[in-house]
Enzyme design. Structure first.
Site, PDB file in Angstrom:
ATOM      1  N   TYR A 172       0.845  -1.212   0.000  1.00  0.00           N
ATOM      2  CA  TYR A 172       0.000   0.000   0.000  1.00  0.00           C
ATOM      3  C   TYR A 172       0.875   1.255   0.000  1.00  0.00           C
ATOM      4  O   TYR A 172       0.672   2.178  -0.804  1.00  0.00           O
ATOM      5  CB  TYR A 172      -0.940  -0.023   1.208  1.00  0.00           C
ATOM      6  CG  TYR A 172      -1.983   1.082   1.176  1.00  0.00           C
ATOM      7  CD1 TYR A 172      -3.114   0.975   0.369  1.00  0.00           C
ATOM      8  CD2 TYR A 172      -1.838   2.237   1.944  1.00  0.00           C
ATOM      9  CE1 TYR A 172      -4.068   1.992   0.324  1.00  0.00           C
ATOM     10  CE2 TYR A 172      -2.777   3.254   1.907  1.00  0.00           C
ATOM     11  CZ  TYR A 172      -3.892   3.123   1.104  1.00  0.00           C
ATOM     12  OH  TYR A 172      -4.836   4.128   1.051  1.00  0.00           O
ATOM     13  N   LYS A 176       1.071   3.963  -3.096  1.00  0.00           N
ATOM     14  CA  LYS A 176       0.645   5.356  -2.936  1.00  0.00           C
ATOM     15  C   LYS A 176       1.815   6.327  -3.149  1.00  0.00           C
ATOM     16  O   LYS A 176       1.624   7.413  -3.674  1.00  0.00           O
ATOM     17  CB  LYS A 176      -0.015   5.554  -1.569  1.00  0.00           C
ATOM     18  CG  LYS A 176      -1.337   4.779  -1.433  1.00  0.00           C
ATOM     19  CD  LYS A 176      -2.344   5.195  -2.502  1.00  0.00           C
ATOM     20  CE  LYS A 176      -3.714   4.578  -2.318  1.00  0.00           C
ATOM     21  NZ  LYS A 176      -4.694   5.053  -3.306  1.00  0.00           N
ATOM     22  N   THR A 207     -15.034   6.834   5.154  1.00  0.00           N
ATOM     23  CA  THR A 207     -15.795   6.132   4.107  1.00  0.00           C
ATOM     24  C   THR A 207     -15.847   4.666   4.547  1.00  0.00           C
ATOM     25  O   THR A 207     -15.214   4.302   5.549  1.00  0.00           O
ATOM     26  CB  THR A 207     -15.064   6.217   2.757  1.00  0.00           C
ATOM     27  OG1 THR A 207     -13.796   5.559   2.916  1.00  0.00           O
ATOM     28  CG2 THR A 207     -14.843   7.650   2.313  1.00  0.00           C
TER      29      THR A 207
END
Ligand SMILES: NC(=O)c1ccc[n+]([C@@H]2O[C@H](COP(=O)([O-])OP(=O)(O)OC[C@H]3O[C@@H](n4cnc5c(N)ncnc54)[C@H](O)[C@@H]3O)[C@@H](O)[C@H]2O)c1
Length: 274
Positions: A172, A176, A207
């Site tokens: 990750y 990114k 979210t």
């Protein structure tokens, strides 16, 4: 008269909020991998009066993204493209994270460059994870920024063992960081077509995906941040709206970190001397 279009890739928590803000008076082209998410978004947006079209797209597949870009551009200029499709590290393998977040973003940048024209502005959603740590070797940064999308995964640092418990978090962070670098490296090509490209790096945002992370390591980030709260999708919408507006016309190849101060705290969490 041709309709001006807004293209949104990924219609989860951030994508839907961005669609609502930017889609007013525009032809809204919304894409996602999930048919269920798309049909919910179509119904909600159409009920609210938006002119919306939905497309089933897999960002891992260049041809799929290219078909979406061409469809979005088929009726007139694409004013803005917001790329929000991505996966969080929890419960996913490193390979999937790299394919979706790293290659997916390269696919989106390349596919939409073909339809960019004067005034087109693209924003990719990266992450504060791309701002953490002590940096990558310059050779790896160069690879992430410039290697053609088809060979992007061909690097030893991206060959992460599926059994490594830290593999998803590493994938990750690399993906990114790669998003920020890829956007920087793409800005010259976008400029040649009269367009701009930038990224927004969210902190922990409430979210569906963000809430999954709060129960894990992301919870501690909220506690130490100067803002002392979780971010809302509107915090991201505000930055995106600025980056696609004429007020930001001198900003390209850049990133806005919208993290409530987490990255600054991680680096400088020492009392100031009087
Ligand atoms: N929410 C957070 O706290 C947070 C923090 C930092 C960065 N981000 C990043 O922001 C972006 C948006 O996150 P969100 O919170 O809206 O997540 P979300 O899960 O609500 O939305 C992401 C959407 O991307 C779609 N998607 C996933 N894989 C896809 C694929 N292969 N092709 C097409 N669509 C695909 C999903 O179906 C989903 O609708 C992601 O890139 C995420 O990594 C989120």
């Amino acid at each position: 008269m041709s309709a001006k279009s807004i293209a949104i890739l990924g219609c989860g928590g951030m994508g839907l909020a961005i669609a609502r803000r930017l889609g007013v008076g525009r032809r809204l082209c919304v894409a996602d991998y999930s048919d269920e998410i798309l049909s919910e978004a179509r119904e909600a947006l159409a009920n609210d009066g938006y002119l919306v079209e939905t497309y089933q797209v897999d960002v891992c597949d260049y041809d799929s993204v290219r078909r979406f870009a061409q469809a979005a551009a088929s009726q007139g200029p694409v004013e803005a493209i917001i790329h929000t499709a991505g996966v969080s590290p929890s419960g996913r393998c490193a390979r999937k994270i790299l394919a979706t977040n790293l290659v997916g973003t390269a696919n989106a940048l390349d596919a939409f460059l073909e339809v960019a024209q004067t005034g087109t502005s693209m924003v990719c959603i990266a992450s504060m994870a791309g701002h953490m740590g002590s940096g990558l070797p310059s050779e790896l940064e160069h690879h992430l920024a410039t290697t053609p999308r088809g060979q992007l995964l061909d690097h030893a640092a991206l060959d992460i063992d599926a059994a490594d418990p830290h593999g998803p978090a590493r994938a990750y962070g690399l993906s990114k960081r790669g998003n920020l670098l890829r956007v920087q490296a793409s800005s010259r090509a976008w400029g040649r077509r009269g367009g701009r490209v930038n990224s927004v790096s969210p902190g922990v945002i409430s979210t569906g995906a963000g809430r999954q992370e709060i129960s894990g390591p992301a919870g501690k980030f909220i506690a130490l941040s100067p803002a002392a709260r979780v971010g809302t999708p509107q915090d991201i919408v505000n930055a995106v709206a600025f980056l696609v507006s004429p007020e930001s016309s001198f900003i390209t190849g850049s990133d806005i970190l919208v993290d409530g101060g987490v990255v600054s705290s991680l680096r400088w969490d020492t009392p100031l001397r009087a």
